[in-house]
Design an enzyme around this catalytic site. Structure first.
Site, PDB file in Angstrom:
ATOM      1  NE  ARG A  70      -2.459  -1.286   3.500  1.00 18.06           N
ATOM      2  CZ  ARG A  70      -1.867  -0.635   4.470  1.00 18.06           C
ATOM      3  NH1 ARG A  70      -1.796   0.682   4.443  1.00 18.06           N
ATOM      4  NH2 ARG A  70      -1.347  -1.268   5.497  1.00 18.06           N
ATOM      5  CE1 TYR A 198       2.122  -7.254  -4.051  1.00 20.13           C
ATOM      6  CE2 TYR A 198       1.037  -6.507  -2.055  1.00 20.13           C
ATOM      7  CZ  TYR A 198       1.843  -7.415  -2.711  1.00 20.13           C
ATOM      8  OH  TYR A 198       2.365  -8.488  -2.030  1.00 20.13           O
ATOM      9  CE  LYS A 207      -6.605  -3.976   4.654  1.00 26.77           C
ATOM     10  NZ  LYS A 207      -5.915  -4.192   5.886  1.00 26.77           N
ATOM     11  CG  HIS A 227      -7.307  -2.946  10.180  1.00 29.06           C
ATOM     12  ND1 HIS A 227      -6.002  -2.552  10.382  1.00 29.06           N
ATOM     13  CD2 HIS A 227      -7.270  -3.911   9.236  1.00 29.06           C
ATOM     14  CE1 HIS A 227      -5.207  -3.251   9.591  1.00 29.06           C
ATOM     15  NE2 HIS A 227      -5.944  -4.082   8.889  1.00 29.06           N
ATOM     16  CB  SER A 249      -1.040  -4.019   7.792  1.00 26.52           C
ATOM     17  OG  SER A 249      -2.219  -3.323   7.484  1.00 26.52           O
ATOM     18  CB  CYS A 251       0.695  -6.596  14.007  1.00 30.38           C
ATOM     19  SG  CYS A 251       1.722  -5.146  13.758  1.00 30.38           S
ATOM     20  CG  ASP A 276      -7.548  -7.202   7.002  1.00 32.34           C
ATOM     21  OD1 ASP A 276      -6.716  -6.812   7.838  1.00 32.34           O
ATOM     22  OD2 ASP A 276      -7.721  -6.638   5.911  1.00 32.34           O
ATOM     23  NE  ARG A 365       0.071  -8.655   2.447  1.00 30.69           N
ATOM     24  CZ  ARG A 365      -0.566  -8.172   3.511  1.00 30.69           C
ATOM     25  NH1 ARG A 365      -1.654  -8.759   3.971  1.00 30.69           N
ATOM     26  NH2 ARG A 365      -0.103  -7.112   4.138  1.00 30.69           N
TER      27      ARG A 365
HETATM   28  O1  SAT Z   1      -2.556  -4.511   1.052  1.00 32.62           O
HETATM   29  S1  SAT Z   1      -3.619  -4.643   2.043  1.00 32.62           S
HETATM   30  O2  SAT Z   1      -4.052  -3.334   2.506  1.00 32.62           O
HETATM   31  O3  SAT Z   1      -4.748  -5.343   1.474  1.00 32.62           O
HETATM   32  C1  SAT Z   1      -3.076  -5.579   3.356  1.00 32.62           C
HETATM   33  C2  SAT Z   1      -2.853  -4.839   4.605  1.00 32.62           C
HETATM   34  O4  SAT Z   1      -2.093  -3.888   4.633  1.00 32.62           O
HETATM   35  O5  SAT Z   1      -3.431  -5.222   5.647  1.00 32.62           O
HETATM   36 MN    MN Z   2      -5.226  -5.374   7.269  1.00 34.71          MN
END
Ligand code: SAT
Ligand code: MN
Length: 580
Positions: A70, A198, A207, A227, A249, A251, A276, A365
């Site tokens: 991100r 991505y 998100k 979240h 994210s 963690c 998530d 991922r």
């Molecule tokens: O790239 S994402 O935002 O989908 C994953 C994350 O940062 O939790």
């Molecule tokens: Mn996340």
């Protein structure tokens, strides 16, 4: 005409006129369409086949090396009043933002196919679910959306009967970091994303919709879009408590969501509802009821292994998409922490050489349907959601923050969430390992001013006759030698067990100025290999350190000026006074 909904057809025509694709394809979510797309991506190299004997239906995608996470500095919330976006967001004037990004979209799909993806966030038949349509020129996005959301014909039917939907326009553009923007127009329920393929930049249901726009809608409609993972923790007696937990994210949300109880806990079982995102609504019974708007996992691969998350490893041997992982000599996906096998290719497709860094990108991922997880909870499909007994906040903090403490009450819990901080991770571009404030793990995802958001949290809680208890945890404390002090993973169940004991009135706790900590003997350490003095340290409140922390929290909140609820500052002062 492809839909019975005129406003949808109209929007699709407008977008086609702007982006001039060669072809328009409406995604129905079918197996057939998915097979055809995959065949096409295999032919053009967007997907690479992995070992189909060990990993049937698994594919590898290598993203552009400059498009791996991100991009928070290029993510904007475009509200008519700048103050509504708040100091927590980058802001652009809506008209200027549209002009800027539409300039990039102009003609960008020439020579490409435009895919129209109707999707539903949440169970198709849930009143809490919300629908959207993403238009994209990336078949990789289509296949990911098919795993991550309820996508296709049933979603389209719901959209047609409701008549409204979130509009998400996406193009990979030239994948040029200099021509990349992720823009949100909450007042128009619109998202425009250009130049990245991505994760959260491109899978707009995640998100962009389910957090940034949904948090805005939730504020107007009296619910919470968060979240958070959602788990059901079943005791040997058979009762199940649902817990929602917010961590930034990368963690460990996915690991906690799929936790396997330690051997010392026979009869315990953890059910995965989500890993998530969590949408919570006040119920008639005065509790909060939660749904997971997603239907798949977009999890961090590195560090996922037999010891840390065996449920994840087990679900990744079929029908999964891997992004930016390495591969072994026999073409199996590989990442650091998975196995003792050796990679032969790294995430960029180069021959693996340790000097080039890890084989898998740190933000590599996997995308997989949640139904493949052994711990998948059928309650994830329950249109009514699950009742939440506890909300947990946590971050990566090497020092100060105890293993676990409970807030005094809801309002104090809002302060505890609002003052969260964590070391940054590879999930976003930029420096890694820097401690920053990340309220409710929503720093990158709250679609409006944090001050208003905290006020909304206070208001929602005030309306609940039976609110969840609120806790804070820290799995990441380090010793002076730099070693983790708490074993984590499966043993985190011991901490969840104490929370459930608190919910059921079995644990008295120990009152401290910062909240309630486990009293002597309340944390189940049976069979746990941890020195008593280490445990002591994990459960000690360092008054000196906390005074400094509270001062920093006060300064941080002051940055939100008048929008910061006075009640939150009052809660902070209460803690400060208790410490003095
Ligand atoms: O790239 S994402 O935002 O989908 C994953 C994350 O940062 O939790
Ligand atoms: Mn996340």
């Amino acid at each position: 005409m492809a839909s019975r909904l005129e406003s949808l057809n109209q929007w699709v025509s407008e977008v086609a006129a702007l982006t001039t694709p060669d072809e328009i394809v409406w995604c129905d979510g079918s197996e057939q369409q998915s097979e055809a797309l995959k065949a096409q991506m295999l032919a053009n190299g967007d997907l690479l086949e992995l070992n189909q004997e060990t990993h049937p239906g698994c594919y590898l995608h290598r993203s552009d090396p400059k498009d791996v996470a991100r991009v928070e500095h290029l993510t904007f919330v475009c509200t008519s009043d700048k103050a509504d976006a708040g100091p927590n967001n980058h802001w652009m004037d809506p008209a200027a933002a549209h002009a800027k990004i539409d300039g990039l979209f102009a003609g960008c799909m020439r020579g490409r196919t435009m895919y129209v993806i109707p999707y539903c966030m949440g169970p198709i038949d849930s009143p809490f679910s919300r629908c959207g349509v993403e238009i994209t020129d990336s078949p990789y996005v289509v296949e990911n959306m098919r795993l991550m959301t309820r996508m296709g014909t049933p979603a389209l039917q719901r959209i047609e009967s409701e008549g409204s939907f979130v509009k998400g326009l996406h193009s990979i553009g030239e994948l040029d970091p200099e021509r990349r923007f992720i823009m949100h127009f909450p007042e128009e329920l619109t998202i425009k994303s250009y130049g990245s393929g991505y994760g959260g930049n491109a899978l707009l249901g995640k998100k962009c919709h389910a957090l940034r726009l949904a948090s805005w809608q939730a504020r107007d409609q009296g619910w919470l879009a968060e979240h958070m993972l959602i788990v059901g923790v079943q005791s040997p007696q058979g009762d199940t408590h649902y817990i929602a937990a917010a961590f930034p994210s990368a963690c460990g949300k996915t690991n906690l969501a799929m936790l396997i109880p330690p051997e010392t806990h026979p009869g315990w079982k953890v059910w995965t509802v989500g890993d998530d995102i969590c949408w919570m609504h006040p119920g008639k019974d005065g509790r909060l009821w939660a749904i997971n708007p997603e239907s798949g996992f977009f999890g961090v691969a590195p560090g996922t292994g037999e010891k840390t998350n065996p449920n994840a490893v087990a679900m990744l041997d079929r029908d999964a998409i891997f992004t930016n992982v390495g591969v072994t000599a026999d073409n199996q996906p590989w990442w650091e922490g998975l196995s003792d096998q050796q990679p032969v290719k790294d995430w960029q497709g180069r021959d693996y050489q340790p000097g080039n860094g890890p084989a898998a990108h740190p933000n590599a991922r996997f995308t997989v349907s949640m139904r493949q997880c052994n711990s998948f909870s059928p309650e994830a499909d329950n249109p009514a959601g699950v009742p939440i007994s506890a909300i947990v906040f946590g971050g990566r903090r090497a020092s100060l923050i105890p293993l676990v403490f409970e807030a005094r009450d809801w309002a104090h819990g809002v302060l505890v969430g609002a003052s969260m901080a964590s070391e940054t991770t590879a999930a976003a571009t930029g420096a890694v390992g820097v401690v920053r404030r990340d309220p409710m793990a929503m720093k990158p995802f709250c679609g409006y001013n944090f001050g208003d958001y905290w006020q909304h949290w206070l208001k929602v809680g005030a309306g609940l006759s039976n609110p969840p208890r609120v806790f804070h945890v820290n799995w990441f404390r380090k010793s002076a030698e730099g070693r983790f002090m708490w074993p984590g993973f499966g043993d985190n169940l011991r901490v969840l067990q104490w929370m459930i004991d608190r919910c059921d009135g079995r644990a008295q706790g120990r009152q401290e100025p910062i909240g309630v900590l486990p009293a002597e003997g309340e944390l189940n350490t049976e069979g746990l290999d941890i020195a008593p003095q280490v445990l002591d340290e994990l459960l000690t409140v360092d008054s000196e350190g906390w005074r400094a922390e509270l001062e920093a929290i006060g300064e941080y909140m002051a940055g939100f000026g008048e929008r910061c609820p006075p009640q939150l500052q009052a809660e902070r002062e209460r803690t400060e006074n208790a410490l003095n």
